[in-house]
Design a protein around this motif. Structure first.
Motif, PDB file in Angstrom:
ATOM      1  N   GLN A  96      44.812 -75.076  30.483  1.00 18.06           N
ATOM      2  CA  GLN A  96      45.512 -73.791  30.596  1.00 18.06           C
ATOM      3  C   GLN A  96      47.007 -73.889  31.459  1.00 18.06           C
ATOM      4  O   GLN A  96      48.284 -73.519  31.105  1.00 18.06           O
ATOM      5  N   HIS A 131      43.081 -67.555  29.840  1.00 12.41           N
ATOM      6  CA  HIS A 131      43.569 -66.177  29.129  1.00 12.41           C
ATOM      7  C   HIS A 131      44.552 -65.572  30.175  1.00 12.41           C
ATOM      8  O   HIS A 131      45.775 -65.198  29.718  1.00 12.41           O
ATOM      9  N   THR A 132      44.267 -66.185  31.660  1.00 11.64           N
ATOM     10  CA  THR A 132      45.630 -66.118  32.527  1.00 11.64           C
ATOM     11  C   THR A 132      46.469 -67.227  32.032  1.00 11.64           C
ATOM     12  O   THR A 132      48.180 -65.679  32.155  1.00 11.64           O
ATOM     13  N   LEU A 153      47.285 -58.835  23.726  1.00  8.67           N
ATOM     14  CA  LEU A 153      45.860 -60.216  24.230  1.00  8.67           C
ATOM     15  C   LEU A 153      44.632 -58.978  23.511  1.00  8.67           C
ATOM     16  O   LEU A 153      44.271 -59.871  22.797  1.00  8.67           O
ATOM     17  N   SER A 154      44.437 -57.925  24.172  1.00  9.54           N
ATOM     18  CA  SER A 154      43.520 -57.195  23.511  1.00  9.54           C
ATOM     19  C   SER A 154      43.604 -57.063  21.896  1.00  9.54           C
ATOM     20  O   SER A 154      42.170 -56.703  21.564  1.00  9.54           O
ATOM     21  N   GLN A 157      42.302 -59.744  20.077  1.00  9.55           N
ATOM     22  CA  GLN A 157      41.123 -60.066  20.660  1.00  9.55           C
ATOM     23  C   GLN A 157      40.670 -58.366  19.143  1.00  9.55           C
ATOM     24  O   GLN A 157      39.924 -59.607  18.321  1.00  9.55           O
ATOM     25  N   TYR A 162      42.257 -63.925  18.494  1.00  7.04           N
ATOM     26  CA  TYR A 162      42.049 -64.297  19.079  1.00  7.04           C
ATOM     27  C   TYR A 162      40.624 -64.518  20.522  1.00  7.04           C
ATOM     28  O   TYR A 162      39.897 -63.144  20.101  1.00  7.04           O
ATOM     29  N   GLN A 164      37.194 -66.120  21.953  1.00  7.93           N
ATOM     30  CA  GLN A 164      36.709 -67.735  22.634  1.00  7.93           C
ATOM     31  C   GLN A 164      35.189 -67.327  22.574  1.00  7.93           C
ATOM     32  O   GLN A 164      34.537 -66.093  22.503  1.00  7.93           O
TER      33      GLN A 164
END
Length: 169
Positions: A96, A131-132, A153-154, A157, A162, A164
């Motif tokens: 990160q 994510h941060t 970001l949502s 996803q 995106y 994870q």
């Protein structure tokens, strides 16, 4: 749940510290097959970027030779390889941190603007930290508000751009 984009011209960013590297190897292998098939059709290939992290280069850098081959002029599938060895210096460095250093944030934003995908695999805590870091990158590089960056970001996803795969340690 990792699915490569349909077009080989779409850039991908992979973040896989520790054992999270396993699916990233598979993605790179598939991109290599796609690139070989596309070369006969003269299709432009999107960039492939990997962030890998482990504690020590001498004991934990699994698949080092394979990653070097992906990065070499012969393999050429891996355009950028960023490696963090968290226990080889006084202050710990994780994937990160690499995301937010140097030219990486600007490159990542350009790739996302070009339809890029981000794949993250590893421990849950690392996934939260990544994510941060992505949130911070959007705030700084794209001058987004926090609410807008979270929505961005949502949206990534929801659209499978995106992804994870995380687990508790």
């Amino acid at each position: 749940s990792f699915k490569l984009p349909k077009s080989i011209s779409t850039p991908i960013t992979m973040i896989g510290p520790g054992t999270g590297i396993a699916p990233m190897r598979a993605l790179l292998q598939e991109r290599g097959f796609q690139a070989a098939a596309a070369s006969s059709n003269k299709k432009a290939r999107g960039s492939n970027t990997l962030y890998f992290g482990c504690q020590r280069s001498d004991t934990d850098y699994i698949y080092q030779d394979e990653l070097a081959a992906f990065s070499s002029d012969n393999g050429g599938v891996l355009d950028q390889l960023y490696v963090a060895f968290s226990r080889e210096q006084k202050q710990k460095v994780y994937v990160q941190h690499l995301l937010t250093d140097g030219a990486a944030p600007g490159n990542l934003c350009r790739e996302l603007d070009n339809g890029g995908y981000v794949f993250v695999c590893g421990a849950t805590a690392m996934g939260g930290d990544v994510h941060t870091a992505l949130l911070d990158i959007l705030l700084k590089e794209k001058s987004m508000t926090k609410d807008r960056a979270l929505a961005y970001l949502s949206d990534l996803q929801k659209n499978g751009r995106y992804v994870q795969e995380l687990w508790s340690t």
